[in-house]
Design an enzyme around this catalytic site. Structure first.
Site, PDB file in Angstrom:
ATOM      1  N   CYS A   2     -10.781  -2.890   4.109  1.00 22.83           N
ATOM      2  CA  CYS A   2     -10.068  -3.824   3.243  1.00 22.83           C
ATOM      3  C   CYS A   2      -8.806  -3.200   2.632  1.00 22.83           C
ATOM      4  O   CYS A   2      -8.669  -1.990   2.528  1.00 22.83           O
ATOM      5  CB  CYS A   2     -10.951  -4.366   2.131  1.00 22.83           C
ATOM      6  SG  CYS A   2     -12.541  -4.994   2.672  1.00 22.83           S
ATOM      7  N   ARG A   3      -7.914  -4.062   2.237  1.00 23.47           N
ATOM      8  CA  ARG A   3      -6.712  -3.733   1.477  1.00 23.47           C
ATOM      9  C   ARG A   3      -6.579  -4.794   0.391  1.00 23.47           C
ATOM     10  O   ARG A   3      -6.871  -5.977   0.633  1.00 23.47           O
ATOM     11  CB  ARG A   3      -5.454  -3.744   2.332  1.00 23.47           C
ATOM     12  CG  ARG A   3      -5.454  -2.824   3.551  1.00 23.47           C
ATOM     13  CD  ARG A   3      -5.065  -1.380   3.183  1.00 23.47           C
ATOM     14  NE  ARG A   3      -6.212  -0.610   2.697  1.00 23.47           N
ATOM     15  CZ  ARG A   3      -6.141   0.656   2.312  1.00 23.47           C
ATOM     16  NH1 ARG A   3      -4.971   1.284   2.312  1.00 23.47           N
ATOM     17  NH2 ARG A   3      -7.225   1.291   1.909  1.00 23.47           N
TER      18      ARG A   3
END
Length: 274
Positions: A2-3
């Site tokens: 994720c970001r």
């Protein structure tokens, strides 16, 4: 894994933060530059934002990749907000609860995201289920590790804990139960941003009247600053404070009093707001 990104400041278009910069969250979904775990964030995305005069944020979430959603592109082109939190997802376990598992999670004025993974999930956190009322467990938005971490944070917020203390205590509780977990948490109430750097990258950028906190810089502006690992970040539109966090697996000093500046020297101009 994720970001994510959060921003507080003057009202601006979603697309100015999430799409237009050369390395914006939109591009990070397929080409992150600093992601340590995983390579593509195509298991869902979400954005939450605050309309003028409304303390309860709106959300737009989908189970697929952000680049495949034409409705989001149209939304980002016209919606303005004073604060946002957005994330693109690389799932710890594929297929869990579709868009319900995509950040940001929300309750009341808060938006929340978790970048990382709980080691040994779900068995490693079985003992922590006893710390939550049954109603909190039954009302979780999804059955993934991020939703459970959010439930722990939210229980503390509802009990009256300050946002920084709620994040710090939740991170240390999960890290003690599941050593080796990556627990970069991001929280906003529309006016402030609180975050932890714990096992993955975290950066911040301060500009006049505006602060951005993100997994990685969305451009090459030299004013971006990396947050040291095992750190709590607390930010307003004009100030960023960094406080070291105790790792339950080490002999590092205990969590210090609120308002501490970056360890290792005097506070920078970003930290003092000057």
């Amino acid at each position: 894994m994720c970001r994510h990104v959060a921003c507080v400041g003057p009202a601006e278009l979603l697309g100015r933060i999430l799409v237009e910069p050369p390395h914006a969250l939109y591009r990070q979904s397929w080409a992150p530059r600093r992601q340590r775990y995983g390579t593509v964030n195509a298991d869902g995305f979400g954005v939450g934002w605050y309309a003028e005069g409304d303390p309860v944020p709106a959300r737009y979430r989908r189970a697929g990749p952000i680049w495949a959603d034409l409705s989001f592109a149209d939304l980002a082109r016209v919606v303005r907000t004073r604060a946002l939190l957005a994330a693109v997802r690389d799932a710890t376990l594929a297929g869990a609860d579709a868009e319900a598992a995509a950040a940001p999670f929300a309750a009341g004025p808060w938006l929340f995201s978790h970048n990382g993974a709980v080691r040994g999930w779900p068995g490693s956190l079985e003992s922590l289920t006893r710390t939550l009322p049954a109603a909190e467990l039954l009302s979780m938005e999804a059955r993934n590790d991020s939703a459970f971490v959010w439930a722990l944070v939210l229980a503390r917020l509802r009990a009256g804990d300050a946002e920084g203390q709620a994040l710090a205590d939740s991170v240390q509780e999960v890290a003690a139960a599941a050593p080796g977990s990556r627990l970069n948490l991001l929280l906003t109430n529309g006016d402030t941003i609180t975050a932890t750097a714990w096992g993955d990258t975290l950066w911040y950028l301060t500009e006049p009247g505006r602060t951005v906190v993100a997994s990685e810089p969305y451009d090459d502006d030299p004013q971006w600053r990396e947050v040291p690992d095992r750190t709590l970040l607390a930010a307003t539109r004009t100030e960023v404070l960094l406080t070291p966090l105790k790792d339950p697996g080490t002999d590092t000093p205990p969590f210090p009093s609120r308002g501490s500046a970056r360890p290792g020297g005097p506070p920078s101009s970003e930290e003092t707001g000057t």
